[in-house]
Design an enzyme around this catalytic site. Structure first.
Site, PDB file in Angstrom:
ATOM      1  CD  GLU A  88     -20.835  12.222   0.525  1.00 44.08           C
ATOM      2  OE1 GLU A  88     -20.965  12.710  -0.884  1.00 44.08           O
ATOM      3  OE2 GLU A  88     -19.850  12.899   1.333  1.00 44.08           O
ATOM      4  CE  LYS A 272     -18.131  14.401  -4.047  1.00 48.15           C
ATOM      5  NZ  LYS A 272     -18.647  13.728  -2.811  1.00 48.15           N
ATOM      6  CG  ASP A 288     -29.243  21.037 -15.953  1.00 49.03           C
ATOM      7  OD1 ASP A 288     -28.238  20.161 -15.483  1.00 49.03           O
ATOM      8  OD2 ASP A 288     -29.383  21.233 -17.281  1.00 49.03           O
ATOM      9  CG  HIS A 386     -17.630  10.523   6.395  1.00 50.76           C
ATOM     10  ND1 HIS A 386     -16.956  10.407   5.175  1.00 50.76           N
ATOM     11  CD2 HIS A 386     -18.250  11.886   6.186  1.00 50.76           C
ATOM     12  CE1 HIS A 386     -17.273  11.435   4.503  1.00 50.76           C
ATOM     13  NE2 HIS A 386     -17.913  12.275   4.990  1.00 50.76           N
TER      14      HIS A 386
END
Ligand code: MEV
Length: 430
Positions: A88, A272, A288, A386
């Protein structure tokens, strides 16, 4: 362009993002004393297809991700460069920006519990749950000793069994159930193998003591005995944003956090964003990330409702205080950390001395990533930042050289025309 001195180990590297890739690697190499082979591992694919084919079944090759480094991190008065593997575009820039704000308030302060994992043994067909639980608890010492016999290396390093606990479920879809927890300190390992071996080893004893039948023997990813916490205070003046007063930004960040405390729909997105940072460090270090994600989200629902993992509020001085606590079962030895060549170089850059230190670094990264996201959302909106990264990618796709990317991307944004064809036109004019 800012000159960068890596002689002093400060992670504050103004202008780092404007350097060419080779220059960036050179700065990090000086910072972490990387030799030529290690630099090559960073710049070229560290994991070969042949190597990858040995790591998993049916291997075909590798799947590469961008590896970047987040700057500005000051954690417990120590500077860190934080390698992150993530696709991202805005993640590394955003977390570095937030770390700079936190630095203005003295950096992150972190702590971690001992790296204690939980191994679970499921026991069925138990006639008397209370009596079986009693028998198991009376034989705690023998169970712990049997578990410790499985891994002399972890025990030698000061780890091993810490406790045995029993949980009784009077009802389940298949009748009454006893669940035995083995608490086991895995030291610098994530510890999945050690804990799974240990619970498999003690299962026959548990069957005998309980008179029941053991089904599953496996670690729990809800590693709520293995927590890391990061805190920071950002001076209100550092939060000033364009024409917005720092106090308004602080209040709106706190409001954004409150939204994720009460509403699971928002909390999922909020968390998130936290995991954008933590997962990127997990991937880079060969940890992991699925285990970490499972633990984080389960922990976020520990009181019965899924909520934000963070707290942000305006403190008594009017400054912005942030805190995160989450389970972080990560290791610095074993697994992909040991076998992936890039992960080894990453560990050298990170230079952490223990698994608990790595967990604390990740908690700080999660808190910073969250701050970057909710500060952007509570001020200009997420698309602004962004767009900047998107415009940079478009400029690159159009063939802009590193030194042209800033100018071209700024023009694309100013003209509200972020397309490759237009970027090419601009490039022709330069
Ligand atoms: C995007 O990857 C992450 C964010 O949605 C996180 C958030 O909303 O807090 C920006």
């Amino acid at each position: 362009m800012a000159t960068i001195s890596a002689t002093k180990r400060s992670s504050r590297l103004p202008g780092f993002y404007r350097l060419s890739l080779a220059e960036r690697v050179a700065v990090v190499a000086r910072w972490a004393s990387l030799d030529k082979a290690e630099q090559k591992t960073l710049m070229e694919q560290g994991l070969t297809a042949a190597h990858a084919g040995q790591m998993i079944e049916n291997g075909l090759g590798t799947f590469a991700l961008p590896l970047g480094v987040a700057v500005n991190f000051l954690i417990n008065d120590r500077d860190y460069l934080i390698p992150m593997a993530v696709e991202e575009p805005s993640v590394v820039a955003a977390v570095s920006h937030a770390a700079k704000l936190v630095r203005a308030g003295g950096g992150f302060h972190t702590e971690a519990t001992a790296p204690v994992m939980i191994g679970q043994v499921q026991v069925l067909d138990v006639h008397n749950l209370a009596a079986a639980a009693g028998a198991i608890l009376q034989n705690k010492a023998a169970l712990m000793a049997a578990a410790d016999d499985c891994s002399t290396s972890i025990v030698r390093r000061g780890g091993g069994s810490r406790d045995v606990q029993v949980r009784a479920f009077d009802q389940s879809p298949v009748g009454p159930m006893l669940v035995v927890h083995l608490l086991y300190d895995t030291r610098d390992a994530m510890g999945a193998n050690a804990i799974n071996t240990a619970v498999e080893a003690i299962a026959p004893m548990i069957e005998e003591l309980s008179g029941g039948r053991v089904n599953l023997r496996i670690l729990s990813n809800l590693t709520d005995r293995r927590l890391a916490t990061a805190r920071c205070t950002i001076p209100v003046a550092a939060l000033e944003h364009r024409e917005m007063d720092g106090a308004v930004v602080a209040r709106q960040v706190a409001e954004a956090n409150a939204f994720a405390v009460v509403d699971p729909y928002r909390a999922a997105t909020h968390n998130k964003g936290i995991m954008n940072g933590i997962d990127a460090v997990c991937v880079a270090t060969g940890n992991d990330w699925r285990a970490i994600g499972a633990g984080a989200h389960a922990y976020a629902a520990r009181d019965g409702q899924y909520r934000a993992l963070t707290d942000w509020h305006v403190d008594e001085n009017g400054d912005l205080f942030g805190e995160i606590t989450l389970p972080l079962a990560v290791g610095i030895v074993g697994g992909a950390t040991r076998v992936h060549p890039t992960a080894q170089v990453v560990m050298k850059i990170l230079d952490v001395g223990s698994a608990t230190e790595l967990a604390q670094v990740m908690a700080a990264v999660g808190l910073a990533q969250n701050l970057a996201a909710i500060k952007a959302l509570a001020t200009t909106g997420i698309q602004h930042g962004h767009m900047r990264m998107h415009a940079r990618q478009v400029a690159l796709a159009a063939g802009a050289r590193a030194e042209q990317v800033d100018e071209i991307s700024a023009q694309l944004i100013a003209d509200k025309n972020i397309r490759v064809a237009y970027a090419r036109e601009l490039l022709m004019q330069t």
